[in-house]
Design a protein around this motif. Sequence first.
Motif, PDB file in Angstrom:
ATOM      1  N   ILE A 154       0.807  -1.209   0.000  1.00  0.00           N
ATOM      2  CA  ILE A 154       0.000   0.000   0.000  1.00  0.00           C
ATOM      3  C   ILE A 154       0.848   1.271   0.000  1.00  0.00           C
ATOM      4  CG2 ILE A 154      -0.243   0.302   2.506  1.00  0.00           C
ATOM      5  CD1 ILE A 154      -3.296   0.803   1.930  1.00  0.00           C
ATOM      6  N   ASP A 155       2.101   1.175   0.436  1.00  0.00           N
ATOM      7  CA  ASP A 155       2.967   2.350   0.498  1.00  0.00           C
ATOM      8  C   ASP A 155       3.767   2.552  -0.787  1.00  0.00           C
ATOM      9  OD1 ASP A 155       2.224   3.077   3.133  1.00  0.00           O
ATOM     10  OD2 ASP A 155       3.578   1.523   3.937  1.00  0.00           O
ATOM     11  N   THR A 156       4.254   1.422  -1.362  1.00  0.00           N
ATOM     12  CA  THR A 156       5.149   1.544  -2.525  1.00  0.00           C
ATOM     13  C   THR A 156       4.459   1.279  -3.853  1.00  0.00           C
ATOM     14  OG1 THR A 156       5.804  -0.786  -2.449  1.00  0.00           O
ATOM     15  CG2 THR A 156       7.052   0.765  -1.070  1.00  0.00           C
ATOM     16  N   ILE A 206      -8.819  -9.320   5.067  1.00  0.00           N
ATOM     17  CA  ILE A 206     -10.138  -8.790   5.396  1.00  0.00           C
ATOM     18  C   ILE A 206     -11.068  -9.059   4.222  1.00  0.00           C
ATOM     19  CG2 ILE A 206     -11.450  -6.721   5.962  1.00  0.00           C
ATOM     20  CD1 ILE A 206      -8.937  -5.578   7.222  1.00  0.00           C
ATOM     21  N   ASP A 207     -12.207  -9.639   4.518  1.00  0.00           N
ATOM     22  CA  ASP A 207     -13.139 -10.065   3.478  1.00  0.00           C
ATOM     23  C   ASP A 207     -13.676  -8.874   2.681  1.00  0.00           C
ATOM     24  OD1 ASP A 207     -16.287 -10.960   2.837  1.00  0.00           O
ATOM     25  OD2 ASP A 207     -14.766 -12.489   2.475  1.00  0.00           O
ATOM     26  N   LYS A 208     -13.914  -9.103   1.392  1.00  0.00           N
ATOM     27  CA  LYS A 208     -14.430  -8.088   0.465  1.00  0.00           C
ATOM     28  C   LYS A 208     -15.742  -7.479   0.957  1.00  0.00           C
ATOM     29  CE  LYS A 208     -15.576  -7.675  -4.479  1.00  0.00           C
ATOM     30  NZ  LYS A 208     -16.922  -7.090  -4.332  1.00  0.00           N
ATOM     31  N   TYR A 209     -16.506  -8.266   1.713  1.00  0.00           N
ATOM     32  CA  TYR A 209     -17.804  -7.805   2.220  1.00  0.00           C
ATOM     33  C   TYR A 209     -17.643  -6.510   3.029  1.00  0.00           C
ATOM     34  CZ  TYR A 209     -21.751  -7.713   5.513  1.00  0.00           C
ATOM     35  OH  TYR A 209     -22.814  -7.322   6.286  1.00  0.00           O
ATOM     36  N   HIS A 267      -2.046  -6.203  13.734  1.00  0.00           N
ATOM     37  CA  HIS A 267      -0.694  -5.679  13.954  1.00  0.00           C
ATOM     38  C   HIS A 267      -0.202  -6.013  15.356  1.00  0.00           C
ATOM     39  CE1 HIS A 267      -1.171  -2.520  10.525  1.00  0.00           C
ATOM     40  NE2 HIS A 267      -0.809  -3.724  10.079  1.00  0.00           N
ATOM     41  N   HIS A 268      -1.089  -5.871  16.346  1.00  0.00           N
ATOM     42  CA  HIS A 268      -0.695  -6.189  17.717  1.00  0.00           C
ATOM     43  C   HIS A 268      -0.305  -7.657  17.866  1.00  0.00           C
ATOM     44  CE1 HIS A 268      -1.314  -2.335  19.512  1.00  0.00           C
ATOM     45  NE2 HIS A 268      -2.630  -2.289  19.263  1.00  0.00           N
ATOM     46  N   LEU A 269      -0.929  -8.522  17.070  1.00  0.00           N
ATOM     47  CA  LEU A 269      -0.622  -9.954  17.139  1.00  0.00           C
ATOM     48  C   LEU A 269       0.565 -10.330  16.253  1.00  0.00           C
ATOM     49  CD1 LEU A 269      -4.253 -11.442  17.096  1.00  0.00           C
ATOM     50  CD2 LEU A 269      -2.669 -11.401  19.035  1.00  0.00           C
ATOM     51  N   GLY A 270       1.098  -9.356  15.547  1.00  0.00           N
ATOM     52  CA  GLY A 270       2.267  -9.619  14.712  1.00  0.00           C
ATOM     53  C   GLY A 270       1.939 -10.043  13.304  1.00  0.00           C
ATOM     54  N   TYR A 271       0.695  -9.825  12.853  1.00  0.00           N
ATOM     55  CA  TYR A 271       0.292 -10.205  11.502  1.00  0.00           C
ATOM     56  C   TYR A 271       0.337  -8.992  10.588  1.00  0.00           C
ATOM     57  CZ  TYR A 271      -2.027 -13.912  14.226  1.00  0.00           C
ATOM     58  OH  TYR A 271      -2.315 -14.900  15.102  1.00  0.00           O
ATOM     59  N   LYS A 272       0.559  -9.238   9.284  1.00  0.00           N
ATOM     60  CA  LYS A 272       0.315  -8.219   8.279  1.00  0.00           C
ATOM     61  C   LYS A 272      -1.109  -8.393   7.770  1.00  0.00           C
ATOM     62  CE  LYS A 272       5.061  -7.398   6.783  1.00  0.00           C
ATOM     63  NZ  LYS A 272       5.999  -7.342   5.631  1.00  0.00           N
ATOM     64  N   VAL A 273      -1.698  -7.284   7.312  1.00  0.00           N
ATOM     65  CA  VAL A 273      -3.114  -7.308   6.943  1.00  0.00           C
ATOM     66  C   VAL A 273      -3.257  -7.027   5.453  1.00  0.00           C
ATOM     67  CG1 VAL A 273      -5.389  -6.313   7.357  1.00  0.00           C
ATOM     68  CG2 VAL A 273      -3.751  -6.533   9.252  1.00  0.00           C
ATOM     69  N   LYS A 317      -5.276   3.035   3.609  1.00  0.00           N
ATOM     70  CA  LYS A 317      -3.926   3.510   3.905  1.00  0.00           C
ATOM     71  C   LYS A 317      -3.911   4.299   5.208  1.00  0.00           C
ATOM     72  CE  LYS A 317       0.046   5.723   1.765  1.00  0.00           C
ATOM     73  NZ  LYS A 317       0.611   6.343   0.529  1.00  0.00           N
ATOM     74  N   LEU A 318      -4.981   5.094   5.423  1.00  0.00           N
ATOM     75  CA  LEU A 318      -5.071   5.841   6.669  1.00  0.00           C
ATOM     76  C   LEU A 318      -5.222   4.909   7.870  1.00  0.00           C
ATOM     77  CD1 LEU A 318      -7.417   8.801   5.588  1.00  0.00           C
ATOM     78  CD2 LEU A 318      -4.968   8.919   6.159  1.00  0.00           C
ATOM     79  N   LEU A 319      -5.836   3.734   7.639  1.00  0.00           N
ATOM     80  CA  LEU A 319      -6.025   2.757   8.722  1.00  0.00           C
ATOM     81  C   LEU A 319      -4.801   1.858   8.886  1.00  0.00           C
ATOM     82  CD1 LEU A 319      -9.741   1.729   7.996  1.00  0.00           C
ATOM     83  CD2 LEU A 319      -8.920   3.139   9.882  1.00  0.00           C
ATOM     84  N   SER A 320      -3.741   2.142   8.102  1.00  0.00           N
ATOM     85  CA  SER A 320      -2.469   1.409   8.193  1.00  0.00           C
ATOM     86  C   SER A 320      -2.540  -0.020   7.687  1.00  0.00           C
ATOM     87  CB  SER A 320      -1.937   1.420   9.638  1.00  0.00           C
ATOM     88  OG  SER A 320      -1.713   2.740  10.078  1.00  0.00           O
ATOM     89  N   CYS A 321      -3.447  -0.290   6.717  1.00  0.00           N
ATOM     90  CA  CYS A 321      -3.471  -1.616   6.074  1.00  0.00           C
ATOM     91  C   CYS A 321      -2.149  -1.820   5.335  1.00  0.00           C
ATOM     92  CB  CYS A 321      -4.647  -1.698   5.108  1.00  0.00           C
ATOM     93  SG  CYS A 321      -4.858  -3.311   4.353  1.00  0.00           S
ATOM     94  N   ASP A 322      -1.663  -3.035   5.234  1.00  0.00           N
ATOM     95  CA  ASP A 322      -0.346  -3.313   4.659  1.00  0.00           C
ATOM     96  C   ASP A 322      -0.390  -3.565   3.153  1.00  0.00           C
ATOM     97  OD1 ASP A 322       1.231  -3.431   7.221  1.00  0.00           O
ATOM     98  OD2 ASP A 322      -0.234  -5.024   7.632  1.00  0.00           O
ATOM     99  N   ILE A 323      -1.351  -4.414   2.724  1.00  0.00           N
ATOM    100  CA  ILE A 323      -1.349  -4.889   1.334  1.00  0.00           C
ATOM    101  C   ILE A 323      -2.761  -4.777   0.762  1.00  0.00           C
ATOM    102  CG2 ILE A 323      -0.926  -6.895  -0.164  1.00  0.00           C
ATOM    103  CD1 ILE A 323       1.134  -7.818   1.939  1.00  0.00           C
ATOM    104  N   ILE A 324      -2.806  -4.404  -0.530  1.00  0.00           N
ATOM    105  CA  ILE A 324      -4.082  -4.233  -1.233  1.00  0.00           C
ATOM    106  C   ILE A 324      -4.176  -5.270  -2.354  1.00  0.00           C
ATOM    107  CG2 ILE A 324      -5.477  -2.686  -2.628  1.00  0.00           C
ATOM    108  CD1 ILE A 324      -5.256  -1.833   0.241  1.00  0.00           C
ATOM    109  N   GLN A 325      -5.375  -5.851  -2.511  1.00  0.00           N
ATOM    110  CA  GLN A 325      -5.637  -6.789  -3.614  1.00  0.00           C
ATOM    111  C   GLN A 325      -7.019  -6.478  -4.166  1.00  0.00           C
ATOM    112  OE1 GLN A 325      -5.182 -10.952  -2.609  1.00  0.00           O
ATOM    113  NE2 GLN A 325      -6.297 -11.662  -4.417  1.00  0.00           N
ATOM    114  N   GLY A 326      -7.132  -6.293  -5.459  1.00  0.00           N
ATOM    115  CA  GLY A 326      -8.440  -6.002  -6.032  1.00  0.00           C
ATOM    116  C   GLY A 326      -8.361  -5.447  -7.429  1.00  0.00           C
TER     117      GLY A 326
END
Length: 758
Positions: free
Chosen positions: A525-527, A676-679, A702-708, A723-732
């Motif tokens: 999401i950043d690069t 996170i589900d598309k729904y 993130h607290h559990l050490g996972y990427k989202v 991006k504002l919610l600090s999600c790591d990766i986008i697919q769509g």
Amino acid sequence: MKSVSQLEDEIITLRNELDALRELNEVKTVDHSRNGEYSVSTHYEVNNGTWDWDLKTNSVYYSAYWKSILGYEGHELEPHFNVWAELVHPDDKELILTKVKNYLYGHEKVFEHEMRMRHKKGHYLYIITRVVQVTRDAQDNPIRLIGNHIDISQQRKAELFERRYNNVLKMIAQGEPAVDVYNEVIHIYEGRHTGIRCCMIELEGNILKHGSAPSLPVEYSEAIDGLINGPNIGSCGASTYTGKRVVVEDITIDPKWSTIKNIVLPYGVRSCWSEPVISSIGEVLGTFAMYKDYPGVPNKEESFDLSAAARLTSIVMERDKNQKRIKLLAYTDELTCLANRTHLFASIKELIKASEKEYKPFSLLYIDLDNFKNVNDSLGHDIGDYLLQEIAQRLISLGDKVGFVSRIGGDEFCVTLSDQSNITLIAQEVIETVSKTIKLSGRNFNPTCSVGIARFPEDGTSLESLLKASDIALYSAKKTGKNCFAFYKIELSIIAEYHFRAEQYLREAIEKKQLRLVYQPQVNIDTGMIVGVEALSRWTHTELGVVSPVEFIEMAERIGMIKQLTEWVLYEACHQGVKWHKAGFTDLRVTVNISPTHLADADFIPLIKRVIESTGMKSQCLELEITESVVQTNHEDFSIFKSLKELGVLLAIDDFGSGYSSFASLKYLKVDYIKIDKYFINDMFLDHKTELLIGSMIEMGHHLGYKVIAEGVETFEQFNALKLLSCDIIQGFLFSKPIPPEDISVLLNDGSLLKDSS
């Protein structure tokens, strides 16, 4: 000068003396030679009865011993041929007379033949009759025959007994119906004892059941059938109760018959001797009883045969009882004790036969529990079995509202309905009864079911057509949304035919590796750089066209081909991943979805090892996506995830938030990504609560050490919010639809997918 009467007396005396001499010493026999002369020889004989037949007057002299053989006194029976003719069995008389004629006129050299003659008491004896002397006149015409009778009844009885006994053993070995064997056994022993009538009683629990009594009135057998055994329930009831022989000399006065004598006395029986039928392990199976029409006890021979008959009967009864047990096992579902598939099929065939004689429509309800696999997967098979047993009892509790209830396998049940006026109401009641709350592993659970309904004869006139129609209707109910019922309609067959053909085509496509893979990029999401791709299978068939992945993946699960499909995807995706790595994209992850069915396979971990070793894929670049429904506090799952992590494989929880995984599971599981589900992504701007939920899931991950990873991102508004919610990766679709591997290579070479964004 002596009077005529004195002369007659002397002649009679002389004849009697002659008879005695012949019978106790020797009897002359005649051999008729070809030249017409007779050579006479003598031999010792005993138990002979002499007769002397005057062919001119047709008068016959019968010796006293001849008469005694048939039970008559010396002064009885008129000295005439007609007496003999009346005593000979009707089936034997003409044959014997023909043989006499042939003998007299030289067509047969010796006359010695067997016949049956009626005893004074009414039964027949087997007699050997033979000519010992022929007197002829001057013209060589026969005018007088002298012969004797020998009683061979005991010999014939013994031969008949042996033949019938062997026949009984043959009938038992060939599996003849028990009642037919019972009848043959009874005929054996009734034939050995005049005036005896026999009966067989079977014992079911403590109930006396009529087995066979061909010589007793039907009304008597019906009266005995169904009585409860006990010490005072006649001879048979007492014998089965005590396991010992019971001899009742006089039914009218014996206390064992006091409560039921009025049932049997009208049918003429007065004494009854009952021997228990005992199995090879000492179990009382029933009784063999002998009845007489007058008071009495068995003599030595009758007593012996009573025991022998019971022993022979025990072979039949034990075989029959074992066959019933085998049939019960063959017709019963072991888990629920309901009728099984085999029993259901037999029952439907009987219903169809009955309807052919008299129009009797009925319906077949095909019941399938909804999402039962989730119970087994999440709570274990023991809990699943407990639920099936509870469902069986609930269906039985419907009582007369339904007919035949059966479990035909897995989580599938069937019931028949004869009441065609309330099919809808009963089907709804079945659904409501099944869905009542039950506690499973300490938590409340509401099982649901889908029901397919087929009617006879409208929807099918054979077992096969009815089952097919009800199955098609069930499939329709499942597609409608489950927890409902559906009637069979002809148009459903067209849909079912499509699914049948599609399943066959899919099986062939998987076996021949005719599917293809496309890949959807996962973007940082950043690069804006592609950091991974998800491998997705696609199927295009020459006849069916493009088939939706949702449809054929579910189809592969249903026909048991999902493991083969997943294995092919793993090998194909890893081979492609290695190509990209060699092209310089060394850290690119390749993601493959794993079916819960495959995850539970004992060969799953060895398969992943084989794929990595065979393809050369770097384990840290292989990511396995597992649906959230599998993530439970199941220690077997934990061990599988641990083994995968030991291989260095990445793990992702797919469709996070849409299932029912517990946070307790996340504490124990070592995974790398949550998706996170598309729904949620679709609704994030429609409902502020949804946006809060997405933010909470990202923060928790993130607290559990996972990427989202957020999937289903289609707009820059969604992208910017994530991006504002600090999600790591986008697919769509914002960046790319699933595309062939060569197109992915183009995107990889183009660099960041954000460079053209505004």
